[in-house]
Design an enzyme around this catalytic site. Structure first.
Site, PDB file in Angstrom:
ATOM      1  N   MET A  23      14.455 -15.231 -15.259  1.00 31.83           N
ATOM      2  CA  MET A  23      15.017 -15.722 -16.510  1.00 31.83           C
ATOM      3  C   MET A  23      14.150 -15.299 -17.693  1.00 31.83           C
ATOM      4  O   MET A  23      12.919 -15.370 -17.638  1.00 31.83           O
ATOM      5  CB  MET A  23      15.136 -17.252 -16.482  1.00 31.83           C
ATOM      6  CG  MET A  23      16.156 -17.773 -15.478  1.00 31.83           C
ATOM      7  SD  MET A  23      17.844 -17.198 -15.823  1.00 31.83           S
ATOM      8  CE  MET A  23      18.169 -18.000 -17.395  1.00 31.83           C
ATOM      9  N   GLN A  74      23.102 -11.858 -10.340  1.00 33.01           N
ATOM     10  CA  GLN A  74      22.792 -13.145  -9.729  1.00 33.01           C
ATOM     11  C   GLN A  74      23.564 -14.247 -10.442  1.00 33.01           C
ATOM     12  O   GLN A  74      23.480 -14.401 -11.659  1.00 33.01           O
ATOM     13  CB  GLN A  74      21.303 -13.485  -9.775  1.00 33.01           C
ATOM     14  CG  GLN A  74      21.026 -14.772  -8.981  1.00 33.01           C
ATOM     15  CD  GLN A  74      19.608 -15.250  -9.027  1.00 33.01           C
ATOM     16  OE1 GLN A  74      19.123 -15.658 -10.090  1.00 33.01           O
ATOM     17  NE2 GLN A  74      18.913 -15.214  -7.884  1.00 33.01           N
ATOM     18  N   CYS A 104      16.152 -21.481  -7.418  1.00 36.27           N
ATOM     19  CA  CYS A 104      15.519 -21.901  -8.673  1.00 36.27           C
ATOM     20  C   CYS A 104      15.293 -23.404  -8.683  1.00 36.27           C
ATOM     21  O   CYS A 104      16.220 -24.177  -8.418  1.00 36.27           O
ATOM     22  CB  CYS A 104      16.389 -21.495  -9.854  1.00 36.27           C
ATOM     23  SG  CYS A 104      15.667 -21.929 -11.458  1.00 36.27           S
ATOM     24  N   LYS A 145      19.868 -15.944  -2.306  1.00 33.68           N
ATOM     25  CA  LYS A 145      18.418 -16.043  -2.505  1.00 33.68           C
ATOM     26  C   LYS A 145      18.024 -17.504  -2.369  1.00 33.68           C
ATOM     27  O   LYS A 145      18.538 -18.352  -3.098  1.00 33.68           O
ATOM     28  CB  LYS A 145      17.997 -15.503  -3.875  1.00 33.68           C
ATOM     29  CG  LYS A 145      16.483 -15.399  -4.052  1.00 33.68           C
ATOM     30  CD  LYS A 145      16.132 -14.707  -5.360  1.00 33.68           C
ATOM     31  CE  LYS A 145      14.634 -14.380  -5.425  1.00 33.68           C
ATOM     32  NZ  LYS A 145      13.772 -15.577  -5.462  1.00 33.68           N
ATOM     33  N   HIS A 177      12.411 -16.593  -0.540  1.00 31.56           N
ATOM     34  CA  HIS A 177      11.147 -16.878  -1.211  1.00 31.56           C
ATOM     35  C   HIS A 177      10.297 -17.705  -0.256  1.00 31.56           C
ATOM     36  O   HIS A 177      10.690 -18.802   0.136  1.00 31.56           O
ATOM     37  CB  HIS A 177      11.414 -17.649  -2.505  1.00 31.56           C
ATOM     38  CG  HIS A 177      10.202 -17.820  -3.374  1.00 31.56           C
ATOM     39  ND1 HIS A 177      10.277 -17.855  -4.743  1.00 31.56           N
ATOM     40  CD2 HIS A 177       8.889 -17.958  -3.073  1.00 31.56           C
ATOM     41  CE1 HIS A 177       9.068 -18.018  -5.250  1.00 31.56           C
ATOM     42  NE2 HIS A 177       8.204 -18.082  -4.250  1.00 31.56           N
ATOM     43  N   GLY A 218       7.854 -13.555  -2.953  1.00 28.91           N
ATOM     44  CA  GLY A 218       6.853 -14.558  -3.246  1.00 28.91           C
ATOM     45  C   GLY A 218       5.429 -14.058  -3.111  1.00 28.91           C
ATOM     46  O   GLY A 218       4.981 -13.781  -2.002  1.00 28.91           O
ATOM     47  N   GLY A 219       4.727 -13.935  -4.231  1.00 27.16           N
ATOM     48  CA  GLY A 219       3.309 -13.629  -4.203  1.00 27.16           C
ATOM     49  C   GLY A 219       2.927 -12.208  -3.838  1.00 27.16           C
ATOM     50  O   GLY A 219       1.745 -11.913  -3.662  1.00 27.16           O
ATOM     51  N   GLY A 239       8.439 -10.016  -8.190  1.00 26.15           N
ATOM     52  CA  GLY A 239       8.856 -10.598  -9.451  1.00 26.15           C
ATOM     53  C   GLY A 239       7.830 -10.383 -10.535  1.00 26.15           C
ATOM     54  O   GLY A 239       7.800  -9.345 -11.183  1.00 26.15           O
TER      55      GLY A 239
END
Length: 343
Positions: A23, A74, A104, A145, A177, A218-219, A239
């Site tokens: 976002m 998305q 989210c 997701k 994630h 993730g990460g 991301g």
């Protein structure tokens, strides 16, 4: 078995490397810029709610440049009928994939009954997926997701039930994630860092469902880390690392897809942006709306701070134009020619 060379049915249907939907970040200007850095990365829009598509400015919300392909839309929502209509509209715009957000954790998203809170309602998610798939007529993939869990619903059995239920509706591709989401007590920012990462759970999920395409998120911060994950799963999604250090996208095509063409240098990527920026300026777009996505292009190298300052301070001035980008190109060239910090 190494999956690094695993190919999907077509180049456009390959999830080996994806840039996450974020976002306020992955708007159409960001995606166009990222496409200059990697020809093969799969790009995602910001989350767009089904209601916004039904009642908002669709061209502003969904318009994109043809060069962005492969690019996914998305969606956020929980009403199967509304999501189906939004997906049909998105498919009409030419997106290569419809992705349903079940990850989210923000309060605003929860109040609308979508995002990560949907993991508590796998049957509803399955209904949404089935409606979306019917709406797009099997012409493009429908994906989900999600997190590895939420709140107290975070056992491996809970995740398995969610995946089984949603897969039964026809979803074959899950972007996972590898953190649970605490919907009570943690902010969205804290949910990106506080719950521990559990990559092994995602690996076990792939082993349990070998017929599904599983993308890990993730990460992940480097292309080397991405390649390591690809030994266990079908794809990786980056991301914040891809946004804050976009130069790593310059490595993707060669390292993960075996492309032989020499990667662009940062200043060359900026040169490729010039025609696009010129068109956008003529349409009334502010230069800062595009330049903000380029700030991290030379991060971590001597001269990065003056490069960022140039774009940050000059692009917001009234009448800012292509001369600022030409100056940024020269600044990037100087950074490339400077000795590295490791030298």
């Amino acid at each position: 078995m190494l999956l690094l060379n695993k190919e999907k049915s077509s180049e456009g249907a390959d999830w080996r490397f994806c840039v996450a939907p974020m976002m306020d970040w992955t708007d159409r200007h960001c995606r166009f810029f990222h496409r200059q850095l990697s020809r093969r990365a799969r790009l995602y829009t910001e989350m767009v709610t089904s209601g916004a598509i039904m009642f908002g400015d669709r061209e502003r919300l969904l318009g994109f440049d043809a060069s962005e392909h492969p690019v996914a839309l998305q969606l956020g929502g929980s009403d199967p009928v509304e999501l189906a209509r939004a997906a049909e509209i998105g498919a009409g715009f030419g997106y290569d994939e419809i992705n349903l957000n079940c990850g989210c954790p923000s309060d605003r998203v929860q109040s609308g009954r979508f995002g990560a809170c949907l993991m508590a309602e796998p049957e509803l998610v399955a209904s949404c997926v089935a409606a979306i798939k019917s709406a797009v007529g099997g012409q493009i993939p429908v994906t989900v997701k999600n997190r590895i869990g939420i709140d107290e619903q975070d056992s491996e059995a809970d995740l398995t039930r969610f995946i089984e239920t949603v897969a039964a509706s026809g979803c074959e591709i899950f972007i996972v994630h590898a953190r649970k989401a605490w919907l009570k007590g943690l902010s969205p920012r804290e949910n990106r860092d506080v719950p521990p990462l559990d990559y092994e759970r995602v690996y076990r999920l792939k082993a349990a469902f070998p017929e599904l395409t599983i993308i890990i998120n993730g990460g992940i911060e480097t292309i080397a880390q991405s390649a390591k994950h690809l030994e266990m799963v079908d794809g990786v999604m980056l991301g914040r690392a891809a946004y804050k250090n976009p130069a790593l996208l310059l490595e993707v095509d060669a390292a993960l897809y075996g492309e032989t063409a020499a990667p662009l240098r940062p200043h060359e990527a900026l040169e490729r942006m010039l025609p696009y920026i010129e068109r956008e300026l003529e349409r009334g777009t502010r230069l800062s709306a595009i330049a903000r996505h380029m700030l991290g292009l030379v991060n971590g190298r001597p001269g990065a701070r003056p490069f960022r300052r140039l774009l940050t301070e000059e692009s917001v001035k009234p009448g800012a134009g292509l001369d600022i980008i030409h100056a940024a190109i020269e600044a990037a060239r100087r950074v490339e020619e400077a000795p590295s910090l490791a030298a």
